[in-house]
Design an enzyme around this catalytic site. Sequence first.
Site, PDB file in Angstrom:
ATOM      1  N   LYS A 180       0.850  -1.187   0.000  1.00 39.54           N
ATOM      2  CA  LYS A 180       0.000   0.000   0.000  1.00 39.54           C
ATOM      3  C   LYS A 180       0.887   1.238   0.000  1.00 39.54           C
ATOM      4  O   LYS A 180       1.622   1.484   0.956  1.00 39.54           O
ATOM      5  CB  LYS A 180      -0.926   0.014   1.218  1.00 39.54           C
ATOM      6  N   ARG A 190     -10.698   9.955   1.402  1.00 42.05           N
ATOM      7  CA  ARG A 190     -10.555  10.668   2.676  1.00 42.05           C
ATOM      8  C   ARG A 190     -11.693  11.667   2.869  1.00 42.05           C
ATOM      9  O   ARG A 190     -12.030  12.013   3.999  1.00 42.05           O
ATOM     10  CB  ARG A 190      -9.178  11.328   2.759  1.00 42.05           C
ATOM     11  N   LYS A 206       0.781  10.127   5.433  1.00 37.76           N
ATOM     12  CA  LYS A 206       0.958   8.806   6.014  1.00 37.76           C
ATOM     13  C   LYS A 206       2.294   8.215   5.583  1.00 37.76           C
ATOM     14  O   LYS A 206       2.483   7.009   5.545  1.00 37.76           O
ATOM     15  CB  LYS A 206      -0.228   7.922   5.624  1.00 37.76           C
ATOM     16  N   GLU A 222       7.490  -6.278   1.623  1.00 39.63           N
ATOM     17  CA  GLU A 222       6.287  -6.172   2.458  1.00 39.63           C
ATOM     18  C   GLU A 222       5.311  -7.300   2.136  1.00 39.63           C
ATOM     19  O   GLU A 222       4.702  -7.890   3.027  1.00 39.63           O
ATOM     20  CB  GLU A 222       5.597  -4.824   2.231  1.00 39.63           C
ATOM     21  N   LYS A 237      -2.022  -1.570  -3.880  1.00 39.80           N
ATOM     22  CA  LYS A 237      -2.902  -0.406  -3.869  1.00 39.80           C
ATOM     23  C   LYS A 237      -2.097   0.874  -3.910  1.00 39.80           C
ATOM     24  O   LYS A 237      -1.138   0.963  -3.136  1.00 39.80           O
ATOM     25  CB  LYS A 237      -3.728  -0.467  -2.583  1.00 39.80           C
ATOM     26  N   SER A 263     -10.027   5.504  -5.038  1.00 41.17           N
ATOM     27  CA  SER A 263     -10.962   6.600  -5.273  1.00 41.17           C
ATOM     28  C   SER A 263     -10.459   7.618  -6.290  1.00 41.17           C
ATOM     29  O   SER A 263     -11.211   8.090  -7.138  1.00 41.17           O
ATOM     30  CB  SER A 263     -11.271   7.284  -3.943  1.00 41.17           C
ATOM     31  N   TYR A 302     -14.758   1.051  -7.544  1.00 35.77           N
ATOM     32  CA  TYR A 302     -16.049   1.724  -7.399  1.00 35.77           C
ATOM     33  C   TYR A 302     -16.897   1.559  -8.660  1.00 35.77           C
ATOM     34  O   TYR A 302     -18.048   1.974  -8.692  1.00 35.77           O
ATOM     35  CB  TYR A 302     -15.832   3.207  -7.036  1.00 35.77           C
TER      36      TYR A 302
HETATM   37  C1  PBG Z   1      -7.088   3.840   5.088  1.00 37.89           C
HETATM   38  C2  PBG Z   1      -7.624   3.542   3.747  1.00 37.89           C
HETATM   39  C3  PBG Z   1      -7.486   4.380   2.657  1.00 37.89           C
HETATM   40  C4  PBG Z   1      -8.117   3.760   1.587  1.00 37.89           C
HETATM   41  C5  PBG Z   1      -8.636   2.544   2.035  1.00 37.89           C
HETATM   42  N1  PBG Z   1      -8.305   2.418   3.395  1.00 37.89           N
HETATM   43  C6  PBG Z   1      -6.918   5.729   2.521  1.00 37.89           C
HETATM   44  C7  PBG Z   1      -5.745   6.146   3.299  1.00 37.89           C
HETATM   45  O1  PBG Z   1      -4.788   5.385   3.459  1.00 37.89           O
HETATM   46  O2  PBG Z   1      -5.792   7.290   3.747  1.00 37.89           O
HETATM   47  C8  PBG Z   1      -8.189   4.352   0.220  1.00 37.89           C
HETATM   48  C9  PBG Z   1      -9.163   3.810  -0.724  1.00 37.89           C
HETATM   49  C10 PBG Z   1      -9.442   4.694  -1.865  1.00 37.89           C
HETATM   50  O3  PBG Z   1      -8.801   5.755  -2.081  1.00 37.89           O
HETATM   51  O4  PBG Z   1     -10.365   4.350  -2.619  1.00 37.89           O
HETATM   52  N2  PBG Z   1      -7.140   2.857   6.022  1.00 37.89           N
END
Ligand code: PBG
Length: 312
Positions: A180, A190, A206, A222, A237, A263, A302
Site C-alpha cells: 500500500k 478521505r 501517512k 512487504e 494499492k 478513489s 467503485y
Molecule cells: C485507510 C484507507 C485508505 C483507503 C482505504 N483504506 C486511505 C488512506 O490510506 O488514507 C483508500 C481507498 C481509496 O482511495 O479508494 N485505512
Amino acid sequence: MVRETVLTPADFIAPLFVIDGKGAPQPIKSMPGVSRLNIKDLVKECRALHKLGVPAVALFPKLAARYKDADGTRALDENGLVLRAVQAVKFAVPELTVITDVALDPYTNHGHDGVLTTDGDDVANDRTVAILSEMAVLQAQAGVDIVAPSDMMDGRVAAIREALDEAGQERTAIMAYSAKFNSAFYGPFRDAVGSASAAGTRLLSKATYQLDPANRRQALNEAALDEDEGADFIMVKPAGAYLDIIRDVREQTGKPVAAYQVSGEYAQIQAAAKLGWLDLEQCRDESLLAIKRAGADMILTYFAKDMAKKLG
Ligand code: PBG
C-alpha cells in the site's frame, strides 16, 4: 479467440460506505455515483450486487466527527456501526463475501490509521497493532468473512492471525493491504470517510507507514512478510499507477492477488468524462482490463456494479 484477458463480474469487489441512522444516501462529491448508505440501503445494494454476480463487498464506515477521538475508541465499540452492518448484510445475503477494513482512520480525530506517539509525529506501531487485533476479532465475531488490514503497521498480520485463532475465529481470512503506497490518489476516499476533514488544516501525510511510491523492492518485501505472517490474500494499492508491482507480486506469491483501483483513479476518469474529454465506459473498461492483465485475481473498484451490469 486470441484475446488473453477477459473481465467477468466475479473479478470485482465493491467498496461501500456505510453511515448510521435512517437518512438518505449521501453523495460523495469527489466520487460521482458513489454515496454513503445507511444500513438498510446498504443491504439493498448488497442484494443487487449479489444478483449481478459480484462476489464480495468491502465495507467502510463514516462516523460523525463527534464520535472520533485521538485513540479511535469507537473502533472497539461492541455495538459499532460496521459490526451492525456486517450482521445485517450476512443475515440478508449470506452467500455474499463481506470484507471489513482494519485500520483506525475512520475513528481518529487526526485521520491517521493508528494511535500517535506522545510527541504526535508518528503512529505508535505496537499500541496500534494491539488495538487492530481486537478490532479484527470483533469483526470476525460479527460474522465477517475476511478482515482487511489497510493500516500498514509492522507485524499486524501475524498479530491479527494469532488473535483471531485465539478467539476461535480460525476461519476468518486475512486480506492484507501489503503493498500500500503513500498515494495522493486516496484523496476522495478521505472525503468519503472524513479522515481528511478530521485532520483539519494539517496535511494528512501517512509517509511514515505507507510505502514510498518510488520503491519496488520494498513493496515485494512487504508482500513476502505479510505472506509469512499468514495473509491469505495479498493486495496492491493503488492499482493503475502500480501495474508493475501487481505483476511482480503475482510472480512472487502463490496467494491470490487483489488490486485496489482507488478513489482517485475512479475520480479522474469520472471528472474527465464529465468535461467531455474522455469516454467514461471505454476508459473504465481499459483501466480494469489492464489491472487484470497485470496479474490481479480480483479488483476492488467503485465501478464494480456498473461493470457487473455490463458484463452480466
Ligand atoms: C485507510 C484507507 C485508505 C483507503 C482505504 N483504506 C486511505 C488512506 O490510506 O488514507 C483508500 C481507498 C481509496 O482511495 O479508494 N485505512
